[in-house]
Design a protein around this motif. Sequence first.
Motif, PDB file in Angstrom:
ATOM      1  N   THR A  26       0.518  -0.936  -0.264  1.00 49.31           N
ATOM      2  CA  THR A  26      -0.267  -0.169  -0.021  1.00 49.31           C
ATOM      3  C   THR A  26       1.019   1.462   0.315  1.00 49.31           C
ATOM      4  OG1 THR A  26      -0.217   0.255   2.401  1.00 49.31           O
ATOM      5  CG2 THR A  26      -1.767  -1.227   1.075  1.00 49.31           C
ATOM      6  N   LEU A  27       0.211   2.062  -0.606  1.00 47.93           N
ATOM      7  CA  LEU A  27       1.489   3.774  -0.416  1.00 47.93           C
ATOM      8  C   LEU A  27       1.834   3.787   1.251  1.00 47.93           C
ATOM      9  CD1 LEU A  27       1.647   6.416  -2.196  1.00 47.93           C
ATOM     10  CD2 LEU A  27      -0.289   7.118  -1.318  1.00 47.93           C
ATOM     11  N   ASP A  28       1.434   2.831   2.168  1.00 47.69           N
ATOM     12  CA  ASP A  28       1.748   3.622   3.887  1.00 47.69           C
ATOM     13  C   ASP A  28       2.311   2.563   4.203  1.00 47.69           C
ATOM     14  OD1 ASP A  28      -0.423   2.000   3.669  1.00 47.69           O
ATOM     15  OD2 ASP A  28      -0.753   3.095   5.499  1.00 47.69           O
ATOM     16  N   GLY A  29       3.016   1.512   2.870  1.00 47.86           N
ATOM     17  CA  GLY A  29       4.207   0.350   2.967  1.00 47.86           C
ATOM     18  C   GLY A  29       3.802  -1.242   3.967  1.00 47.86           C
ATOM     19  N   TYR A  84      15.240  -5.069  -4.969  1.00 49.88           N
ATOM     20  CA  TYR A  84      13.508  -5.096  -4.631  1.00 49.88           C
ATOM     21  C   TYR A  84      13.145  -5.100  -6.109  1.00 49.88           C
ATOM     22  CZ  TYR A  84      15.475  -4.445  -0.240  1.00 49.88           C
ATOM     23  OH  TYR A  84      16.022  -4.669   0.742  1.00 49.88           O
ATOM     24  N   ARG A  85      11.552  -5.450  -5.857  1.00 55.37           N
ATOM     25  CA  ARG A  85      10.535  -5.324  -6.867  1.00 55.37           C
ATOM     26  C   ARG A  85       9.051  -4.897  -6.406  1.00 55.37           C
ATOM     27  NH1 ARG A  85      12.554  -9.129 -12.166  1.00 55.37           N
ATOM     28  NH2 ARG A  85      14.617  -8.381 -11.917  1.00 55.37           N
ATOM     29  N   LEU A  86       8.949  -3.362  -6.267  1.00 58.99           N
ATOM     30  CA  LEU A  86       7.333  -3.282  -5.925  1.00 58.99           C
ATOM     31  C   LEU A  86       6.639  -2.535  -6.368  1.00 58.99           C
ATOM     32  CD1 LEU A  86       9.133  -1.478  -3.279  1.00 58.99           C
ATOM     33  CD2 LEU A  86       9.318  -3.610  -2.922  1.00 58.99           C
ATOM     34  N   THR A  87       5.486  -2.940  -5.964  1.00 62.36           N
ATOM     35  CA  THR A  87       4.195  -2.799  -6.631  1.00 62.36           C
ATOM     36  C   THR A  87       3.520  -1.449  -5.382  1.00 62.36           C
ATOM     37  OG1 THR A  87       2.580  -4.232  -6.320  1.00 62.36           O
ATOM     38  CG2 THR A  87       3.454  -3.934  -8.068  1.00 62.36           C
ATOM     39  N   ILE A  88       3.173  -0.584  -5.580  1.00 58.36           N
ATOM     40  CA  ILE A  88       2.916   0.565  -4.390  1.00 58.36           C
ATOM     41  C   ILE A  88       1.493   0.665  -5.016  1.00 58.36           C
ATOM     42  CG2 ILE A  88       3.636   2.847  -2.998  1.00 58.36           C
ATOM     43  CD1 ILE A  88       6.550   1.884  -4.243  1.00 58.36           C
ATOM     44  N   ALA A 120      20.762   3.095   1.079  1.00 49.85           N
ATOM     45  CA  ALA A 120      20.870   3.589   0.185  1.00 49.85           C
ATOM     46  C   ALA A 120      19.812   2.583  -1.134  1.00 49.85           C
ATOM     47  CB  ALA A 120      21.526   4.200  -0.523  1.00 49.85           C
ATOM     48  N   LEU A 121      19.337   3.217  -2.301  1.00 47.12           N
ATOM     49  CA  LEU A 121      18.518   2.014  -3.435  1.00 47.12           C
ATOM     50  C   LEU A 121      18.890   2.961  -4.832  1.00 47.12           C
ATOM     51  CD1 LEU A 121      15.337   0.998  -1.672  1.00 47.12           C
ATOM     52  CD2 LEU A 121      17.023   0.231  -1.775  1.00 47.12           C
ATOM     53  N   GLU A 122      19.477   2.706  -5.885  1.00 45.44           N
ATOM     54  CA  GLU A 122      19.401   2.558  -7.194  1.00 45.44           C
ATOM     55  C   GLU A 122      17.501   1.992  -7.914  1.00 45.44           C
ATOM     56  OE1 GLU A 122      22.272   2.521 -10.834  1.00 45.44           O
ATOM     57  OE2 GLU A 122      22.339   0.772  -9.000  1.00 45.44           O
ATOM     58  N   PRO A 123      17.577   3.230  -8.154  1.00 45.48           N
ATOM     59  CA  PRO A 123      16.291   3.295  -9.475  1.00 45.48           C
ATOM     60  C   PRO A 123      17.006   2.363 -10.348  1.00 45.48           C
ATOM     61  CG  PRO A 123      16.156   5.149  -9.374  1.00 45.48           C
ATOM     62  CD  PRO A 123      17.330   4.561  -7.998  1.00 45.48           C
ATOM     63  N   VAL A 124      16.019   1.680 -10.532  1.00 52.31           N
ATOM     64  CA  VAL A 124      16.896   0.650 -12.045  1.00 52.31           C
ATOM     65  C   VAL A 124      15.676   0.691 -12.678  1.00 52.31           C
ATOM     66  CG1 VAL A 124      16.672  -1.656 -13.139  1.00 52.31           C
ATOM     67  CG2 VAL A 124      17.870  -1.856 -11.171  1.00 52.31           C
ATOM     68  N   SER A 125      14.101   0.919 -12.579  1.00 52.51           N
ATOM     69  CA  SER A 125      13.052   0.945 -13.585  1.00 52.51           C
ATOM     70  C   SER A 125      11.583   1.269 -12.576  1.00 52.51           C
ATOM     71  CB  SER A 125      12.867   0.002 -14.163  1.00 52.51           C
ATOM     72  OG  SER A 125      11.353  -0.119 -15.196  1.00 52.51           O
ATOM     73  N   VAL A 126      11.447   3.052 -13.447  1.00 54.71           N
ATOM     74  CA  VAL A 126       9.649   3.116 -12.341  1.00 54.71           C
ATOM     75  C   VAL A 126       9.222   3.417 -13.223  1.00 54.71           C
ATOM     76  CG1 VAL A 126       9.351   4.404 -10.302  1.00 54.71           C
ATOM     77  CG2 VAL A 126      11.329   3.435 -10.554  1.00 54.71           C
ATOM     78  N   SER A 127       8.052   3.144 -13.422  1.00 54.61           N
ATOM     79  CA  SER A 127       6.594   3.902 -13.967  1.00 54.61           C
ATOM     80  C   SER A 127       5.680   3.253 -13.241  1.00 54.61           C
ATOM     81  CB  SER A 127       5.997   2.428 -15.052  1.00 54.61           C
ATOM     82  OG  SER A 127       6.738   1.350 -14.651  1.00 54.61           O
ATOM     83  N   THR A 128       4.221   4.427 -13.657  1.00 60.37           N
ATOM     84  CA  THR A 128       3.246   4.373 -13.186  1.00 60.37           C
ATOM     85  C   THR A 128       2.292   4.020 -13.585  1.00 60.37           C
ATOM     86  OG1 THR A 128       3.839   6.231 -11.716  1.00 60.37           O
ATOM     87  CG2 THR A 128       1.767   6.247 -11.666  1.00 60.37           C
ATOM     88  N   THR A 129       1.062   3.037 -13.602  1.00 60.08           N
ATOM     89  CA  THR A 129      -0.070   2.071 -14.544  1.00 60.08           C
ATOM     90  C   THR A 129      -1.034   3.222 -14.628  1.00 60.08           C
ATOM     91  OG1 THR A 129      -1.026   1.628 -12.461  1.00 60.08           O
ATOM     92  CG2 THR A 129       0.262   0.476 -13.700  1.00 60.08           C
ATOM     93  N   LYS A 130      -2.270   3.242 -14.835  1.00 58.28           N
ATOM     94  CA  LYS A 130      -2.810   4.304 -15.394  1.00 58.28           C
ATOM     95  C   LYS A 130      -3.795   4.031 -14.321  1.00 58.28           C
ATOM     96  CE  LYS A 130      -5.696   0.131 -17.338  1.00 58.28           C
ATOM     97  NZ  LYS A 130      -6.805   0.209 -18.533  1.00 58.28           N
ATOM     98  N   SER A 131      -4.224   3.408 -13.034  1.00 51.17           N
ATOM     99  CA  SER A 131      -4.551   2.972 -11.943  1.00 51.17           C
ATOM    100  C   SER A 131      -3.853   4.244 -10.515  1.00 51.17           C
ATOM    101  CB  SER A 131      -4.982   1.666 -11.829  1.00 51.17           C
ATOM    102  OG  SER A 131      -3.713   1.541 -11.170  1.00 51.17           O
ATOM    103  N   THR A 174      -1.059   2.596  -9.725  1.00 57.14           N
ATOM    104  CA  THR A 174      -0.097   1.778  -9.421  1.00 57.14           C
ATOM    105  C   THR A 174       1.792   2.247  -9.657  1.00 57.14           C
ATOM    106  OG1 THR A 174      -1.490  -0.030  -8.737  1.00 57.14           O
ATOM    107  CG2 THR A 174       0.940  -0.366  -8.832  1.00 57.14           C
ATOM    108  N   VAL A 175       2.137   2.147  -8.817  1.00 63.10           N
ATOM    109  CA  VAL A 175       3.955   2.414  -9.198  1.00 63.10           C
ATOM    110  C   VAL A 175       4.318   0.769  -9.321  1.00 63.10           C
ATOM    111  CG1 VAL A 175       5.903   3.777  -8.495  1.00 63.10           C
ATOM    112  CG2 VAL A 175       4.386   4.563  -7.977  1.00 63.10           C
TER     113      VAL A 175
END
Length: 202
Positions: free
Chosen positions: A11-14, A148-152, A172-183, A185-186
């Motif tokens: 969830t958005l609050d983890g 880490y592969r996360l759906t938020i 610390a985290l290095e972003p490899v790929s980040v996208s947002t769906t139409k709903s 969700t990150v």
Amino acid sequence: MRKIIVCTFLTLDGVMQAPGGPDEDAESGFEHGGWQKPVSDEEVGAGIAEWYEDSDAMLLGRKTYDIFASYWPTADPDNPFTERMNSTRKYVASRTLTSVEWRNSALLEGDIADAVRALKASEGGDINVVGSGDLAQTLMRHDLVDEYRLTIHPVIIGTGKRLFADGAIPTALEPVSVSTTKSGTVLGIYRPKGKPTYDSYQ
């Protein structure tokens, strides 16, 4: 070297507890099971499917193993995930189980950190840690997570088990790929990058 990849719905609050249904995990009186489907979409499903393309095994804690083993063997065969979940090799970390009956499952023996280090050094593809919050936190403490592969998802629950709970190791985290769906969700893929650095705007 095989990668250990933590794949988790948040969830958005983890909160990671019981995304799949009201009866999935009601531990500690959790009343919000099944929060994921109403805030998901086809893009989320496609993104999750891609997460499994380079993996040939899953690493599960006892609770997640019990949930999966009670569902997937008799799940809808037309669901594209059913055969993948049943045929994939499963490694199970448990202090209480003495056997595992789900097809292609095996109990890890001895110290979990040592067992996972041996898995990482073995032949094969990536290994996905699915759910299994307690196990994931153990792996984090021993610096065994490669990605880490996360759906938020755009929902706040307020209570429940969290992937990055109190006491999580600062990383610390290095972003490899980040996208947002139409709903909304990150879909985020991140790799550990050592310790955080600190600075001031003053």
